[in-house]
Design a protein around this motif. Structure first.
Motif, PDB file in Angstrom:
ATOM      1  N   ALA A   1      48.486  40.968  73.528  1.00 50.34           N
ATOM      2  CA  ALA A   1      48.632  42.376  73.900  1.00 50.34           C
ATOM      3  C   ALA A   1      48.292  43.282  72.717  1.00 50.34           C
ATOM      4  N   THR A   2      48.742  42.909  71.535  1.00 50.66           N
ATOM      5  CA  THR A   2      48.484  43.726  70.349  1.00 50.66           C
ATOM      6  C   THR A   2      47.004  43.733  70.004  1.00 50.66           C
TER       7      THR A   2
ATOM      8  N   MET B   1      49.736  55.709  64.070  1.00 51.37           N
ATOM      9  CA  MET B   1      49.552  54.605  65.005  1.00 51.37           C
ATOM     10  C   MET B   1      48.635  53.534  64.427  1.00 51.37           C
ATOM     11  N   ALA B   2      47.604  53.948  63.701  1.00 45.63           N
ATOM     12  CA  ALA B   2      46.683  52.974  63.096  1.00 45.63           C
ATOM     13  C   ALA B   2      47.428  52.088  62.100  1.00 45.63           C
ATOM     14  N   ILE B   3      48.249  52.696  61.264  1.00 44.71           N
ATOM     15  CA  ILE B   3      49.051  51.923  60.303  1.00 44.71           C
ATOM     16  C   ILE B   3      50.025  51.020  61.049  1.00 44.71           C
ATOM     17  N   ALA B   4      50.647  51.569  62.093  1.00 46.13           N
ATOM     18  CA  ALA B   4      51.598  50.782  62.881  1.00 46.13           C
ATOM     19  C   ALA B   4      50.917  49.580  63.526  1.00 46.13           C
ATOM     20  N   LEU B   5      49.721  49.758  64.051  1.00 50.60           N
ATOM     21  CA  LEU B   5      49.027  48.638  64.683  1.00 50.60           C
ATOM     22  C   LEU B   5      48.701  47.534  63.678  1.00 50.60           C
ATOM     23  N   VAL B   6      48.349  47.910  62.460  1.00 52.90           N
ATOM     24  CA  VAL B   6      48.098  46.899  61.429  1.00 52.90           C
ATOM     25  C   VAL B   6      49.392  46.147  61.116  1.00 52.90           C
ATOM     26  N   LEU B   7      50.499  46.880  60.998  1.00 51.47           N
ATOM     27  CA  LEU B   7      51.794  46.235  60.744  1.00 51.47           C
ATOM     28  C   LEU B   7      52.224  45.354  61.921  1.00 51.47           C
ATOM     29  N   ILE B   8      51.984  45.825  63.140  1.00 49.88           N
ATOM     30  CA  ILE B   8      52.323  45.032  64.320  1.00 49.88           C
ATOM     31  C   ILE B   8      51.488  43.751  64.340  1.00 49.88           C
ATOM     32  N   LEU B   9      50.187  43.878  64.046  1.00 43.65           N
ATOM     33  CA  LEU B   9      49.329  42.691  64.009  1.00 43.65           C
ATOM     34  C   LEU B   9      49.829  41.685  62.980  1.00 43.65           C
ATOM     35  N   ALA B  10      50.181  42.156  61.793  1.00 49.19           N
ATOM     36  CA  ALA B  10      50.696  41.257  60.757  1.00 49.19           C
ATOM     37  C   ALA B  10      51.987  40.586  61.223  1.00 49.19           C
ATOM     38  N   THR B  11      52.852  41.350  61.864  1.00 48.95           N
ATOM     39  CA  THR B  11      54.126  40.811  62.338  1.00 48.95           C
ATOM     40  C   THR B  11      53.924  39.766  63.431  1.00 48.95           C
ATOM     41  N   VAL B  12      53.080  40.073  64.410  1.00 48.82           N
ATOM     42  CA  VAL B  12      52.907  39.128  65.520  1.00 48.82           C
ATOM     43  C   VAL B  12      52.128  37.890  65.085  1.00 48.82           C
TER      44      VAL B  12
ATOM     45  N   ASP C   1      48.166  54.968  74.391  1.00 41.45           N
ATOM     46  CA  ASP C   1      49.344  55.627  73.818  1.00 41.45           C
ATOM     47  C   ASP C   1      50.672  55.014  74.273  1.00 41.45           C
ATOM     48  N   PRO C   2      50.911  54.851  75.571  1.00 39.70           N
ATOM     49  CA  PRO C   2      52.186  54.220  75.949  1.00 39.70           C
ATOM     50  C   PRO C   2      52.248  52.747  75.536  1.00 39.70           C
ATOM     51  N   ALA C   3      51.101  52.068  75.521  1.00 40.89           N
ATOM     52  CA  ALA C   3      51.107  50.660  75.102  1.00 40.89           C
ATOM     53  C   ALA C   3      51.488  50.532  73.634  1.00 40.89           C
ATOM     54  N   VAL C   4      50.959  51.412  72.786  1.00 37.57           N
ATOM     55  CA  VAL C   4      51.320  51.383  71.364  1.00 37.57           C
ATOM     56  C   VAL C   4      52.805  51.695  71.205  1.00 37.57           C
ATOM     57  N   ALA C   5      53.309  52.647  71.978  1.00 37.78           N
ATOM     58  CA  ALA C   5      54.739  52.974  71.899  1.00 37.78           C
ATOM     59  C   ALA C   5      55.592  51.759  72.246  1.00 37.78           C
ATOM     60  N   VAL C   6      55.251  51.068  73.322  1.00 40.41           N
ATOM     61  CA  VAL C   6      56.023  49.888  73.746  1.00 40.41           C
ATOM     62  C   VAL C   6      55.892  48.762  72.719  1.00 40.41           C
ATOM     63  N   LEU C   7      54.671  48.502  72.252  1.00 39.08           N
ATOM     64  CA  LEU C   7      54.469  47.449  71.250  1.00 39.08           C
ATOM     65  C   LEU C   7      55.217  47.758  69.953  1.00 39.08           C
ATOM     66  N   ALA C   8      55.158  49.012  69.520  1.00 36.77           N
ATOM     67  CA  ALA C   8      55.818  49.390  68.262  1.00 36.77           C
ATOM     68  C   ALA C   8      57.334  49.248  68.382  1.00 36.77           C
ATOM     69  N   ILE C   9      57.899  49.720  69.465  1.00 38.44           N
ATOM     70  CA  ILE C   9      59.353  49.646  69.627  1.00 38.44           C
ATOM     71  C   ILE C   9      59.808  48.197  69.796  1.00 38.44           C
ATOM     72  N   SER C  10      59.104  47.415  70.600  1.00 35.80           N
ATOM     73  CA  SER C  10      59.523  46.025  70.789  1.00 35.80           C
ATOM     74  C   SER C  10      59.364  45.213  69.500  1.00 35.80           C
ATOM     75  N   THR C  11      58.302  45.446  68.750  1.00 39.43           N
ATOM     76  CA  THR C  11      58.118  44.753  67.470  1.00 39.43           C
ATOM     77  C   THR C  11      59.158  45.217  66.468  1.00 39.43           C
ATOM     78  N   SER C  12      59.499  46.489  66.510  1.00 42.83           N
ATOM     79  CA  SER C  12      60.532  47.029  65.633  1.00 42.83           C
ATOM     80  C   SER C  12      61.862  46.327  65.882  1.00 42.83           C
ATOM     81  N   LEU C  13      62.215  46.163  67.133  1.00 40.42           N
ATOM     82  CA  LEU C  13      63.481  45.504  67.467  1.00 40.42           C
ATOM     83  C   LEU C  13      63.488  44.045  67.025  1.00 40.42           C
ATOM     84  N   ARG C  14      62.369  43.349  67.236  1.00 40.00           N
ATOM     85  CA  ARG C  14      62.296  41.949  66.803  1.00 40.00           C
ATOM     86  C   ARG C  14      62.356  41.838  65.284  1.00 40.00           C
ATOM     87  N   ALA C  15      61.683  42.744  64.580  1.00 41.41           N
ATOM     88  CA  ALA C  15      61.691  42.715  63.110  1.00 41.41           C
ATOM     89  C   ALA C  15      63.082  43.051  62.578  1.00 41.41           C
TER      90      ALA C  15
END
Length: 143
Positions: free
Chosen positions: A88-89, A49-60, A121-135
């Motif tokens: 949100a991120t 999740m920590a790695i994912a949050l860094v990737l999400i931050l870079a993406t957003v 936990d659910p917020a990271v799941a939603v952010l990761a999946i929504s960012t994944s779809l946009r990417a």
């Protein structure tokens, strides 16, 4: 497919897997035999999740810059999405890293807030999946 598009697809896959894994762990943790087994699972997933949050931050941040907005221009959907995703991120990342650092490496008398994980936990799941779809759907690197 260029190297930037391939990298974006890899990031999208990683974020999707972490998002689904986090959501599954969150929902299924009540079925573990012990709290220790659940805690061990979260210790592993927290690193992902920590790695994912860094990737999400870079993406957003990239999406936020790409959406741009002039002072007199009308508000667009892409601009609103970029701003909402960014704020949100940042909010969830601050909560996650504060709570995670306290949980992993905090002073002996410092306690992490276990109830915050119910939000994180659910917020990271939603952010990761929504960012994944946009990417995944994103166009060439120049777009």
């Amino acid at each position: 497919m260029g190297p930037m598009q391939a990298f974006r697809k890899l990031v999208a896959i990683y974020l999707g897997v972490v998002g689904v894994g986090t959501a599954a762990q969150f929902v299924l943790q009540g079925f573990y035999d012990s709290v220790d087994a659940s805690s061990d699972g979260w210790r592993i997933i927290s690193w992902l999740m920590a790695i994912a949050l860094v990737l999400i931050l870079a993406t957003v941040i990239h999406e936020n810059r790409a959406a741009g907005h002039d002072a007199g221009a009308p508000v667009t959907r892409s601009w609103l999405t970029a701003k909402a995703s960014l704020y949100a991120t940042v909010f969830i990342a601050l909560l996650f890293f504060w709570n995670w650092f306290t949980w992993q490496w905090g002073r002996a008398d410092a306690e992490h807030d276990i109830q915050l994980w119910r939000l994180i936990d659910p917020a990271v799941a939603v952010l990761a999946i929504s960012t994944s779809l946009r990417a995944w759907r994103a166009g060439p690197a120049g777009d």
